[in-house]
Motif scaffolding. Structure first.
Motif, PDB file in Angstrom:
ATOM      1  N   VAL A  61      10.920  14.433 -13.003  1.00  0.00           N
ATOM      2  CA  VAL A  61      10.077  15.381 -12.276  1.00  0.00           C
ATOM      3  C   VAL A  61       8.719  15.508 -12.962  1.00  0.00           C
ATOM      4  O   VAL A  61       7.664  15.495 -12.309  1.00  0.00           O
ATOM      5  CB  VAL A  61      10.768  16.756 -12.180  1.00  0.00           C
ATOM      6  CG1 VAL A  61       9.796  17.804 -11.654  1.00  0.00           C
ATOM      7  CG2 VAL A  61      11.989  16.672 -11.279  1.00  0.00           C
ATOM      8  N   ALA A  62       8.746  15.635 -14.301  1.00  0.00           N
ATOM      9  CA  ALA A  62       7.492  15.770 -15.043  1.00  0.00           C
ATOM     10  C   ALA A  62       6.600  14.546 -14.852  1.00  0.00           C
ATOM     11  O   ALA A  62       5.378  14.662 -14.669  1.00  0.00           O
ATOM     12  CB  ALA A  62       7.785  15.985 -16.528  1.00  0.00           C
ATOM     13  N   THR A  74      18.406  15.892 -19.187  1.00  0.00           N
ATOM     14  CA  THR A  74      16.954  15.861 -19.383  1.00  0.00           C
ATOM     15  C   THR A  74      16.282  14.724 -18.627  1.00  0.00           C
ATOM     16  O   THR A  74      15.077  14.787 -18.372  1.00  0.00           O
ATOM     17  CB  THR A  74      16.634  15.725 -20.881  1.00  0.00           C
ATOM     18  OG1 THR A  74      17.253  14.535 -21.390  1.00  0.00           O
ATOM     19  CG2 THR A  74      17.150  16.934 -21.653  1.00  0.00           C
ATOM     20  N   ASN A 114      19.989  23.298 -12.855  1.00  0.00           N
ATOM     21  CA  ASN A 114      21.296  22.680 -13.092  1.00  0.00           C
ATOM     22  C   ASN A 114      21.299  21.966 -14.436  1.00  0.00           C
ATOM     23  O   ASN A 114      20.699  20.910 -14.597  1.00  0.00           O
ATOM     24  CB  ASN A 114      21.609  21.692 -11.966  1.00  0.00           C
ATOM     25  CG  ASN A 114      23.061  21.230 -12.003  1.00  0.00           C
ATOM     26  OD1 ASN A 114      23.725  21.312 -13.037  1.00  0.00           O
ATOM     27  ND2 ASN A 114      23.548  20.746 -10.871  1.00  0.00           N
ATOM     28  N   GLU A 115      21.980  22.549 -15.402  1.00  0.00           N
ATOM     29  CA  GLU A 115      22.011  21.965 -16.742  1.00  0.00           C
ATOM     30  C   GLU A 115      22.749  20.631 -16.774  1.00  0.00           C
ATOM     31  O   GLU A 115      22.515  19.802 -17.633  1.00  0.00           O
ATOM     32  CB  GLU A 115      22.685  22.941 -17.718  1.00  0.00           C
ATOM     33  CG  GLU A 115      21.892  24.210 -17.969  1.00  0.00           C
ATOM     34  CD  GLU A 115      20.590  23.935 -18.701  1.00  0.00           C
ATOM     35  OE1 GLU A 115      20.524  22.934 -19.434  1.00  0.00           O
ATOM     36  OE2 GLU A 115      19.642  24.708 -18.515  1.00  0.00           O
ATOM     37  N   MET A 165      12.077  20.721  -6.643  1.00  0.00           N
ATOM     38  CA  MET A 165      12.394  20.715  -8.075  1.00  0.00           C
ATOM     39  C   MET A 165      13.564  21.617  -8.436  1.00  0.00           C
ATOM     40  O   MET A 165      14.129  21.485  -9.529  1.00  0.00           O
ATOM     41  CB  MET A 165      11.156  21.158  -8.870  1.00  0.00           C
ATOM     42  CG  MET A 165      10.015  20.172  -8.883  1.00  0.00           C
ATOM     43  SD  MET A 165       8.497  20.907  -9.561  1.00  0.00           S
ATOM     44  CE  MET A 165       9.082  21.531 -11.147  1.00  0.00           C
ATOM     45  N   ALA A 212      16.503  13.757 -15.494  1.00  0.00           N
ATOM     46  CA  ALA A 212      15.963  14.193 -14.208  1.00  0.00           C
ATOM     47  C   ALA A 212      14.728  15.058 -14.408  1.00  0.00           C
ATOM     48  O   ALA A 212      13.750  14.963 -13.660  1.00  0.00           O
ATOM     49  CB  ALA A 212      17.020  14.958 -13.423  1.00  0.00           C
ATOM     50  N   ARG A 213      14.755  15.902 -15.444  1.00  0.00           N
ATOM     51  CA  ARG A 213      13.592  16.752 -15.709  1.00  0.00           C
ATOM     52  C   ARG A 213      12.388  15.910 -16.132  1.00  0.00           C
ATOM     53  O   ARG A 213      11.249  16.194 -15.756  1.00  0.00           O
ATOM     54  CB  ARG A 213      13.937  17.792 -16.766  1.00  0.00           C
ATOM     55  CG  ARG A 213      14.966  18.812 -16.299  1.00  0.00           C
ATOM     56  CD  ARG A 213      15.188  19.916 -17.333  1.00  0.00           C
ATOM     57  NE  ARG A 213      16.165  20.877 -16.855  1.00  0.00           N
ATOM     58  CZ  ARG A 213      17.475  20.752 -16.963  1.00  0.00           C
ATOM     59  NH1 ARG A 213      17.973  19.683 -17.539  1.00  0.00           N
ATOM     60  NH2 ARG A 213      18.289  21.667 -16.503  1.00  0.00           N
ATOM     61  N   TRP A 214      12.640  14.892 -16.939  1.00  0.00           N
ATOM     62  CA  TRP A 214      11.560  13.973 -17.310  1.00  0.00           C
ATOM     63  C   TRP A 214      11.022  13.273 -16.069  1.00  0.00           C
ATOM     64  O   TRP A 214       9.813  13.047 -15.935  1.00  0.00           O
ATOM     65  CB  TRP A 214      12.049  12.940 -18.321  1.00  0.00           C
ATOM     66  CG  TRP A 214      11.897  13.362 -19.746  1.00  0.00           C
ATOM     67  CD1 TRP A 214      12.879  13.682 -20.634  1.00  0.00           C
ATOM     68  CD2 TRP A 214      10.661  13.512 -20.460  1.00  0.00           C
ATOM     69  NE1 TRP A 214      12.354  14.032 -21.850  1.00  0.00           N
ATOM     70  CE2 TRP A 214      10.983  13.927 -21.770  1.00  0.00           C
ATOM     71  CE3 TRP A 214       9.318  13.348 -20.126  1.00  0.00           C
ATOM     72  CZ2 TRP A 214      10.009  14.181 -22.743  1.00  0.00           C
ATOM     73  CZ3 TRP A 214       8.346  13.588 -21.087  1.00  0.00           C
ATOM     74  CH2 TRP A 214       8.684  13.997 -22.369  1.00  0.00           C
ATOM     75  N   GLN A 265      16.749  20.343 -10.296  1.00  0.00           N
ATOM     76  CA  GLN A 265      16.523  19.906 -11.669  1.00  0.00           C
ATOM     77  C   GLN A 265      16.283  21.088 -12.612  1.00  0.00           C
ATOM     78  O   GLN A 265      16.675  21.066 -13.769  1.00  0.00           O
ATOM     79  CB  GLN A 265      15.316  18.953 -11.749  1.00  0.00           C
ATOM     80  CG  GLN A 265      15.600  17.553 -11.254  1.00  0.00           C
ATOM     81  CD  GLN A 265      15.661  17.485  -9.750  1.00  0.00           C
ATOM     82  OE1 GLN A 265      15.082  18.308  -9.062  1.00  0.00           O
ATOM     83  NE2 GLN A 265      16.370  16.503  -9.221  1.00  0.00           N
ATOM     84  N   LEU A 266      15.634  22.128 -12.092  1.00  0.00           N
ATOM     85  CA  LEU A 266      15.316  23.282 -12.933  1.00  0.00           C
ATOM     86  C   LEU A 266      16.522  24.174 -13.167  1.00  0.00           C
ATOM     87  O   LEU A 266      16.625  24.812 -14.220  1.00  0.00           O
ATOM     88  CB  LEU A 266      14.198  24.099 -12.280  1.00  0.00           C
ATOM     89  CG  LEU A 266      12.840  23.402 -12.124  1.00  0.00           C
ATOM     90  CD1 LEU A 266      11.871  24.295 -11.360  1.00  0.00           C
ATOM     91  CD2 LEU A 266      12.261  23.037 -13.485  1.00  0.00           C
ATOM     92  N   LEU A 314      14.677   9.172 -11.042  1.00  0.00           N
ATOM     93  CA  LEU A 314      14.933  10.027  -9.883  1.00  0.00           C
ATOM     94  C   LEU A 314      15.218   9.182  -8.649  1.00  0.00           C
ATOM     95  O   LEU A 314      14.824   8.014  -8.592  1.00  0.00           O
ATOM     96  CB  LEU A 314      13.716  10.920  -9.599  1.00  0.00           C
ATOM     97  CG  LEU A 314      13.376  12.038 -10.594  1.00  0.00           C
ATOM     98  CD1 LEU A 314      12.061  12.697 -10.188  1.00  0.00           C
ATOM     99  CD2 LEU A 314      14.487  13.070 -10.666  1.00  0.00           C
TER     100      LEU A 314
END
Length: 304
Positions: A155-156, A149, A144-145, A138, A151-153, A141-142, A91
């Protein structure tokens, strides 16, 4: 007491922590997070030991009545640092910094669950506002496909880091009842150095000269920042200094743009304002309630 000197020391420390995070981010494509944690912790030790020797506090810094407490604090802190460092590779720097400020919000929750602290309307409202700010950051990231993954990782990982740092902070609140700040600072660096070695079988690499210098520099800078941060509390009250933590968001925005060519999204900017507002409200309420926010709060920086 010299509030202006305390403010200068605090801002210098916050700036150095962002520089440290930038060096970790620059090396994130080469070395895994566990290895970065080792360099960050091990090369901070000489700085910390030198500082304690200069202040003639070596015996105090090495004396402990609660070794298991330091171990638990270290386990949570090392895990938080590793998640945070891994997130830096996925990120933008400003986003990691902003989301890292979910930690004080989570601390309020864990303090209620684990320490029995009461959460009344003001602090409950601050927690809710802060969580809204986190969701705002967030949203890209939530929703926008195309971001994928990674960016989602990221955030997590940064939210996991914030949660683990909140747990570490709860342990610090218990530790400082019987342990000195010197002991908390020293044993965290020592414990983190040892625990991070356990990740060596999972893919450590031999860094090149530039990467090694970045990692060693991150360790030394982190050690100096820790000392400046701790020293700032000798010159001003913790409640006065606490809001200056949020200067790290401004520093991260500038460094992210100039060094990494990272342009902050409108969601990051709006979420930053909301999270800062919630954090300041929590700080104000804890001051009203007389909650002791000692120098050990320096262990709760987003940069580890």
């Amino acid at each position: 007491m010299s509030p202006l000197r305390g403010m200068a020391l605090k801002l210098s420390a916050v700036f150095l922590f962002v520089i440290m995070a930038s060096l970790i981010k620059a090396s994130s494509d080469v070395v895994p997070a566990g290895e970065a944690v080792f360099f960050r912790s091990f090369f901070a030790l000489p700085v910390i030991l030198g500082w304690l020797a200069f202040r003639r506090e070596l015996s105090t810094g090495l004396r402990t009545r609660n070794p298991m407490g330091h171990l638990w604090r270290g386990m949570f802190g090392v895990s938080a640092m590793a998640c945070g460092f891994a997130a830096l590779g996925l990120l933008p720097l400003p986003e990691v910094t902003v989301l890292g400020y979910a930690a004080p919000i989570m601390t309020v929750i864990f303090a209620a669950l684990l320490l029995g602290e009461k959460i009344r309307l003001v602090r409950m409202s601050a927690v809710a506002i802060g969580l809204v700010g986190v969701v705002i950051v967030m949203l890209p990231q939530l929703g926008n496909e195309e971001l994928g993954t990674a960016a989602r990782w990221g955030v997590a990982l940064v939210l996991a880091s914030a949660t683990l740092r909140a747990l570490a902070h709860v342990h610090i609140r218990k530790l400082v009842q019987n342990e000195t700040t010197s002991a908390v600072v020293f044993y965290f660096a020592a414990t983190a150095s040892c625990l991070s070695l356990l990740t060596a079988p999972f893919g450590w690499v031999m860094p090149d000269a530039i990467t090694a210098s970045q990692l060693i520099g991150a360790g030394f800078i982190g050690g100096v920042a820790q000392i400046l941060l701790t020293s700032s509390y000798r010159h001003a009250e913790a409640a006065f200094l606490a809001p200056f933590d949020y200067a790290s968001i401004l520093f991260a925005l500038v460094i992210g743009y100039t060094i990494f060519d990272e342009i902050p999204t409108i969601h990051t900017l709006i979420g930053s304002v909301v999270i800062i507002g919630a954090g300041v409200l929590i700080i104000w309420r804890e001051r009203q309630l007389g909650v002791k926010r000692g120098p050990a709060r320096s262990n709760l920086t987003p940069q580890g």
